[in-house]
Structures are given as C-alpha cells and as structure tokens.
Design a protein around this motif. Structure first.
Motif, PDB file in Angstrom:
ATOM      1  N   ASP A 258       0.854  -1.190   0.000  1.00 42.22           N
ATOM      2  CA  ASP A 258       0.000   0.000   0.000  1.00 42.22           C
ATOM      3  C   ASP A 258       0.892   1.244   0.000  1.00 42.22           C
ATOM      4  OD1 ASP A 258      -1.810   2.010   0.417  1.00 42.22           O
ATOM      5  OD2 ASP A 258      -2.427   1.366   2.418  1.00 42.22           O
ATOM      6  N   PHE A 259       0.998   1.887  -1.162  1.00 40.29           N
ATOM      7  CA  PHE A 259       1.839   3.072  -1.286  1.00 40.29           C
ATOM      8  C   PHE A 259       1.088   4.333  -0.870  1.00 40.29           C
ATOM      9  CE2 PHE A 259       3.962  -0.014  -3.815  1.00 40.29           C
ATOM     10  CZ  PHE A 259       5.280   0.373  -3.966  1.00 40.29           C
ATOM     11  N   HIS A 279       0.176  -3.397 -13.194  1.00 35.46           N
ATOM     12  CA  HIS A 279      -1.150  -3.167 -13.773  1.00 35.46           C
ATOM     13  C   HIS A 279      -1.091  -2.256 -14.988  1.00 35.46           C
ATOM     14  CE1 HIS A 279      -1.957  -4.827  -9.843  1.00 35.46           C
ATOM     15  NE2 HIS A 279      -3.165  -5.145 -10.272  1.00 35.46           N
ATOM     16  N   GLN A 280      -0.107  -1.362 -15.011  1.00 35.33           N
ATOM     17  CA  GLN A 280       0.087  -0.554 -16.218  1.00 35.33           C
ATOM     18  C   GLN A 280       0.631  -1.396 -17.353  1.00 35.33           C
ATOM     19  OE1 GLN A 280       1.868   3.278 -16.278  1.00 35.33           O
ATOM     20  NE2 GLN A 280      -0.189   4.002 -15.851  1.00 35.33           N
ATOM     21  N   ASP A 304      -2.598   0.799  -4.282  1.00 34.58           N
ATOM     22  CA  ASP A 304      -1.850  -0.440  -4.034  1.00 34.58           C
ATOM     23  C   ASP A 304      -1.165  -0.856  -5.329  1.00 34.58           C
ATOM     24  OD1 ASP A 304      -3.238  -1.311  -1.218  1.00 34.58           O
ATOM     25  OD2 ASP A 304      -4.687  -0.406  -2.594  1.00 34.58           O
ATOM     26  N   HIS A 305       0.131  -1.121  -5.242  1.00 33.60           N
ATOM     27  CA  HIS A 305       0.913  -1.343  -6.454  1.00 33.60           C
ATOM     28  C   HIS A 305       1.885  -2.498  -6.276  1.00 33.60           C
ATOM     29  CE1 HIS A 305      -0.282   2.699  -7.987  1.00 33.60           C
ATOM     30  NE2 HIS A 305      -0.196   3.036  -6.704  1.00 33.60           N
ATOM     31  N   LEU A 306       2.299  -3.045  -7.415  1.00 29.57           N
ATOM     32  CA  LEU A 306       3.365  -4.033  -7.493  1.00 29.57           C
ATOM     33  C   LEU A 306       4.377  -3.511  -8.499  1.00 29.57           C
ATOM     34  CD1 LEU A 306       1.093  -7.197  -7.667  1.00 29.57           C
ATOM     35  CD2 LEU A 306       2.449  -6.477  -5.698  1.00 29.57           C
ATOM     36  N   LEU A 307       5.520  -3.067  -8.006  1.00 25.51           N
ATOM     37  CA  LEU A 307       6.572  -2.508  -8.856  1.00 25.51           C
ATOM     38  C   LEU A 307       7.726  -3.497  -8.917  1.00 25.51           C
ATOM     39  CD1 LEU A 307       6.704   1.162  -7.443  1.00 25.51           C
ATOM     40  CD2 LEU A 307       5.245   0.257  -9.280  1.00 25.51           C
ATOM     41  N   SER A 308       8.209  -3.772 -10.121  1.00 25.57           N
ATOM     42  CA  SER A 308       9.259  -4.777 -10.271  1.00 25.57           C
ATOM     43  C   SER A 308      10.341  -4.313 -11.228  1.00 25.57           C
ATOM     44  CB  SER A 308       8.668  -6.094 -10.777  1.00 25.57           C
ATOM     45  OG  SER A 308       8.136  -5.930 -12.084  1.00 25.57           O
ATOM     46  N   ARG A 309      11.531  -4.878 -11.021  1.00 26.82           N
ATOM     47  CA  ARG A 309      12.652  -4.672 -11.933  1.00 26.82           C
ATOM     48  C   ARG A 309      13.372  -6.008 -12.102  1.00 26.82           C
ATOM     49  NH1 ARG A 309      17.077  -0.801  -9.733  1.00 26.82           N
ATOM     50  NH2 ARG A 309      17.776  -2.733  -8.742  1.00 26.82           N
ATOM     51  N   GLY A 310      13.670  -6.354 -13.329  1.00 23.50           N
ATOM     52  CA  GLY A 310      14.359  -7.614 -13.573  1.00 23.50           C
ATOM     53  C   GLY A 310      13.428  -8.803 -13.720  1.00 23.50           C
TER      54      GLY A 310
END
Length: 343
Positions: A258-259, A279-280, A304-310
């Motif tokens: 939760d950002f 989601h984007q 609420d977000h899920l941010l990822s790298r790699g």
C-alpha cells in the motif's frame, strides 16, 4: 431611401456562418475547462499541501470530465471552443492511454505470483483472502495492517498450510503490523534500514529463493497523506526511491503493498522510475483499489501497487473483498532467463 439597421440591446452577436450565437455557453465551457485544467495540472506540482495532494488523485475524473466537455461543446456547436477543449483532451489522452495498452509477455512461463493486501486493521475477510490466494496460486503474499487476530484468522482459513515462510510482525489494535508470506524459502534482510524511518508501519524486506533465483521483495506501507502527515508521506516515498537506487546488480527486485499514492503524485512517479508497474504493463487502464466497503465515495484511485525490476510481467489483476477498503492486487511474473553453459 435606405434604412440603417440598428442592433437591439442584448441581441446576440453573429457567429460563424452568420448565425447568432449567445456568449453565455462559451463562457461556461471556458470556465469548466479552466477548472478541469487546474485540477489536472496539479499532477506536476510536487507539493505537500494536502488540497493539492488530494487533487492529484483526480486525474481519471479529469479525463472523463474533459471527454464529456468535448461532447457537450460539439453538441452545442460551439466550434471555436473545440480547439482548446480538444487540445486539453489530447494532453489527457497522452497521459492516460498508455496504461490501456498491454506490454506483457503472455507466453512467458509463470514462475512467480505476488499478491498484496491491506487488511484494514485486521478486519478483512480472512476466508476471502485465502480464496484469492488459492485462486491465483500465490507464491508471495504481502499483507499490511495485520493484527494478531487477523493472522489467526488467516491461519484458520488455511494459509498456514499454503505458505512455508512467515516474516514480519503483527501489531494489536494497530495499522502498523506487516507480514510477508512465501511458498519459497525466504530470508529476512530488513535490518536497520533508514527507508523505514518515515513510516510507523513495518516494511519487511526478504530475499525469496524462487527455484534457485534470488528475488528481493520489499513490503511497502506508506503513511496516508492526512492533514499534518503529508511531509512524512512524501518523505516515505522518497526513501523508497533511495532504497531502489541502492539495489545494484541484476537481482530481481519487487516493491509490493500500500503506497497510499497514485501515478498522479510526483513522488510516486519518482519512486516507480525504472520499475514496471504491473497493472500498467498489463494494460488494465483505470485500476481502482480504493475506497471500497461502503464508502460514500466510489472507488476511483489505485493506491496499491506491485513494482518490479528484472522480472517479466505476464498478467495482473485486482480483487475486492469484504472488510477492507482496499482491493487486493496481484501479478504473475517470469524470472529472467539464465544462460546455460555446457561443460
């Protein structure tokens, strides 16, 4: 003998094609356009003044308002007003449309599924949370606002049989407890991280061993930008950006939770730089995760977000459940390909 025509007082002035056009509708359209432009322009102000922070959440509503205004302007045949209204719609479209086009890799392997849920002081329906976990075959669950009672209810719903690892703490009668659950071996690496100094909530950090690939997961629970708390709110988001910059190398990284911020907030956009917002990437458009559960205001914003790298985003989604004003968010990822070597 010629007679000079006299214009009567209050008579409308000639418009295009010689037709009479009263000025009132033009002024009203211009006024609505200015209001929508001011509200929409707030997204570029990096401010901690709460009215601005609140206005920055209204981006999707501004886009809808501009589309409606464009339709009304055309319907009323206020042709010269179509130019400024159309230009405003074009700007809004350039911001909104990218989130409606998927950039996922649906043929990639489903290696890791991550879910985040705000339990709302532990009041979320534990059975529905467990059902959502099983339905999406979740590998890692980040749960915020976890109370001892909520953890017991989740275990009773069967999550203690689903996950093999639990990291974090519960907090009685508080919103500050956070837990990370995993089906893979997980090692806590939280330590004394300055990123957590700007939020009273726990933000555990774990390294999850996903079939031999280490994935670093940071739970997120930024304080809400309530009156008097907006400075800490922005500081917490900036601290997450600092944490992001410290993650070097090729190790996959995930920020989940939760950002309390949306893409309308400059501080969140800065935090998300260089990361995929699941989601984007999935092209889900106007995602709404707050507020639910009988609120006077219908859900209109994604906090609420899920941010990822790699990692490669395969698919994503959200689910509303009883007992919490936040929707669950989840995403499925493919691990980075590793080069095979022959002896």
């Amino acid at each position: 003998m010629t007679e000079t025509a006299r214009r009567r007082p209050g008579r409308p002035t000639p418009g295009w094609l010689g037709r009479s056009r009263p000025a009132g509708p033009d002024l009203l359209i211009a006024l609505v356009l200015v209001v929508l432009g001011v509200v929409g322009g707030a997204r570029w102000l990096d401010s901690t003044w709460q009215p601005v922070v609140v206005l920055q959440t209204a981006g999707p509503l501004v886009a809808l308002g501009l589309l409606g205004l464009l339709g009304v302007t055309a319907l009323l045949r206020r042709w010269w007003m179509l130019l400024p209204v159309g230009a405003a719609v074009a700007v809004a479209a350039s911001i909104a449309l990218p989130s409606w086009f998927a950039e996922t890799s649906p043929d990639a392997p489903l290696d890791l599924t991550v879910m985040a849920v705000n339990l709302s002081f532990g009041r979320a329906d534990a059975e529905q949370v467990a059902d959502a976990v099983r339905a999406e075959a979740v590998d890692v669950l980040v749960a915020t606002e976890v109370t001892p009672e909520a953890l017991a209810a989740l275990d009773e719903a069967g999550l203690d049989q689903w996950f093999i690892e639990e990291v974090g703490e519960t907090r009685p009668e508080s919103y500050t407890g956070t837990m990370v659950f995993s089906r893979f071996p997980a090692t806590e690496t939280t330590g004394e991280d300055p990123v957590d100094a700007h939020t009273p909530s726990l933000q555990p950090e774990v390294v999850v061993d996903v079939t031999g690939t280490a994935v670093r997961v940071k739970a997120v629970h930024v304080p809400a930008p309530l009156a008097g708390d907006t400075v800490e709110w922005r500081a917490a988001l900036r601290a997450l950006a600092t944490w992001r910059d410290r993650q070097e190398g090729s190790e996959p990284v995930l920020l989940a939770g939760d950002f309390n911020a949306s893409r309308g907030h400059p501080a969140f956009r800065h935090t998300a730089e260089g990361f995929d917002d699941a989601h984007q990437v999935a092209g889900l458009g106007w995602v709404r995760t707050w507020p639910f559960v009988g609120q006077r205001v219908p859900p209109y914003i994604q906090l609420d977000h899920l941010l990822s790298r790699g990692l490669t985003v395969v698919e994503a989604g959200s689910t509303a459940i009883h007992g919490t004003d936040h929707a669950i968010v989840w995403a499925t990822y493919a691990l980075p390909e590793t080069e095979s070597t022959t002896p």
